[in-house]
Design a protein around this motif. Structure first.
Motif, PDB file in Angstrom:
ATOM      1  N   ARG A  19     -14.837-114.299 -45.690  1.00 33.22           N
ATOM      2  CA  ARG A  19     -14.158-114.933 -46.831  1.00 33.22           C
ATOM      3  C   ARG A  19     -14.504-116.409 -46.799  1.00 33.22           C
ATOM      4  O   ARG A  19     -14.861-116.949 -45.743  1.00 33.22           O
ATOM      5  CB  ARG A  19     -12.630-114.741 -46.733  1.00 33.22           C
ATOM      6  CG  ARG A  19     -11.998-115.484 -45.565  1.00 33.22           C
ATOM      7  CD  ARG A  19     -10.492-115.645 -45.737  1.00 33.22           C
ATOM      8  NE  ARG A  19      -9.857-116.238 -44.569  1.00 33.22           N
ATOM      9  CZ  ARG A  19      -9.714-117.557 -44.369  1.00 33.22           C
ATOM     10  NH1 ARG A  19     -10.193-118.431 -45.223  1.00 33.22           N
ATOM     11  NH2 ARG A  19      -9.090-118.006 -43.282  1.00 33.22           N
ATOM     12  N   THR A 302      -8.557-115.927 -56.920  1.00 35.61           N
ATOM     13  CA  THR A 302      -9.445-114.779 -56.683  1.00 35.61           C
ATOM     14  C   THR A 302     -10.592-114.773 -57.692  1.00 35.61           C
ATOM     15  O   THR A 302     -11.757-114.562 -57.332  1.00 35.61           O
ATOM     16  CB  THR A 302      -8.646-113.457 -56.767  1.00 35.61           C
ATOM     17  OG1 THR A 302      -7.546-113.535 -55.859  1.00 35.61           O
ATOM     18  CG2 THR A 302      -9.512-112.259 -56.397  1.00 35.61           C
ATOM     19  N   TYR A 340      -8.269-112.855 -49.227  1.00 33.31           N
ATOM     20  CA  TYR A 340      -9.421-112.403 -50.010  1.00 33.31           C
ATOM     21  C   TYR A 340     -10.319-111.459 -49.231  1.00 33.31           C
ATOM     22  O   TYR A 340     -10.708-111.741 -48.108  1.00 33.31           O
ATOM     23  CB  TYR A 340     -10.252-113.616 -50.480  1.00 33.31           C
ATOM     24  CG  TYR A 340     -11.443-113.223 -51.327  1.00 33.31           C
ATOM     25  CD1 TYR A 340     -11.300-112.965 -52.681  1.00 33.31           C
ATOM     26  CD2 TYR A 340     -12.708-113.057 -50.758  1.00 33.31           C
ATOM     27  CE1 TYR A 340     -12.367-112.585 -53.478  1.00 33.31           C
ATOM     28  CE2 TYR A 340     -13.785-112.668 -51.528  1.00 33.31           C
ATOM     29  CZ  TYR A 340     -13.617-112.441 -52.892  1.00 33.31           C
ATOM     30  OH  TYR A 340     -14.676-112.060 -53.654  1.00 33.31           O
TER      31      TYR A 340
END
Length: 342
Positions: A19, A302, A340
């Motif tokens: 991530r 996101t 995430y």
């Protein structure tokens, strides 16, 4: 020294990550109640100049949210102060310089200081912060760009246009370049001292670069930032953040900088295109969007990661966090990144 969490440094090197890392500009500061408590007791430059306070403020958001990098609590205007230019911080007004620089004679009187003496309190704050962080995450040191510092030194205060600063550059270019070079020389020495003291990366803030046309930007800002990058890039990763400077992303990408900051007015797609798609980018959530409901913040973060891509990307704001952002909204921003997964 190996850091327990080196995600930020991996992203700066362009390595593949699970991530992207996350931190926020101005994360150490005015939106946190624990910062407000310190602010009640000590004025602004006392906080900057007292290593115990600066290091405590630096780690406050890390204890609360667990960002992937800390940035030292300080101010870009400690550099002009070290150069014997008086800078005050007035409540509800901002920076105020009682004797702005307006002539060649003024420039001649500006000193290039011994940063190890005049800014030793910053180096002490770095060492104390490193002890508090215990190699958990990297520490970022920063400086203002020479042009941005010139803006304050000549204008004498904040401004929407920095008209006097621009007039100085355009009517007295020799004096302006003399001042810019003195600031550049001081900044290089200052950032090198920070690296010696232990910072893992440095960021140059060109907050007022977007005030200049692309041609004037090259002459009065970028050429000096390039000197700083050249002097530091072998020692430490250098991030350059120019607010409103999307037009320079192509040149910035060829500079030897490790990453480029992007503000919220430039889309991820345009930033990748303009920078050539091979350099790490950092940004670019609108700080005012942290006033949206937490669930909406998470969704937007996101989407932002999808737009930039998880590699060669550092999640951040497009400018500093605002003082009126609720703590839980800042938490939602950080959590969205930490949660995430592709």
């Amino acid at each position: 020294m190996s850091l327990k969490n080196d995600l930020f440094l991996k992203a700066l090197k362009g390595e593949t990550v699970d991530r992207p890392p996350v931190w926020m500009m101005r994360q150490a500061g005015r939106y946190l109640p624990e910062f407000m408590e310190i602010r009640e007791k000590y004025d602004f430059f006392t906080r900057c100049r007292t290593p115990e306070l600066a290091s405590e403020i630096t780690v406050q958001p890390i204890h609360r949210f667990g960002m992937d990098a800390a940035i030292l609590f300080s101010d870009i205007l400690v550099v002009p102060q070290a150069m014997e230019i008086e800078v005050q911080m007035k409540p509800n007004f901002g920076p105020y310089l009682p004797s702005p620089i307006r002539t060649q004679k003024d420039v001649d009187e500006v000193v290039v200081p011994n940063v190890h003496e005049t800014l030793d309190y910053v180096m002490q704050a770095i060492q104390m912060t490193k002890e508090k962080l215990q190699d958990e995450i990297p520490l970022i040191g920063f400086a203002g760009s020479p042009w941005t510092l010139l803006c304050y030194c000549v204008q004498g205060q904040g401004s929407k246009t920095f008209d006097r600063a621009k007039e100085f550059c355009f009517t007295q270019p020799v004096a302006a370049h003399g001042l810019l070079q003195k600031i550049t020389d001081t900044t290089i020495a200052y950032l090198k001292a920070k690296v010696q003291a232990g910072v893992n990366a440095v960021q140059i803030f060109d907050s007022w670069g977007g005030m200049l046309s692309p041609v004037d930007y090259q002459e009065f800002s970028w050429s000096y930032i390039q000197q700083i990058i050249d002097a530091l890039k072998e020692e430490v990763p250098v991030i350059v953040f120019g607010k409103g400077c999307w037009f320079a992303l192509g040149d910035m990408a060829k500079s030897g900088a490790a990453a480029l900051g992007v503000d919220w007015t430039c889309s991820a797609e345009n930033a990748r295109y303009l920078s050539g798609g091979k350099i790490t980018l950092q940004g670019n959530f609108d700080p005012a969007r942290l006033l949206s409901p937490p669930a909406e913040i998470k969704k937007m973060v996101t989407e932002m990661i999808h737009a930039f891509g998880k590699d060669r990307y550092i999640v951040n704001l497009g400018h500093g966090i605002l003082p009126n952002v609720p703590v839980e909204n800042a938490r939602a921003f950080i959590e969205a990144v930490k949660e995430y997964r592709l």
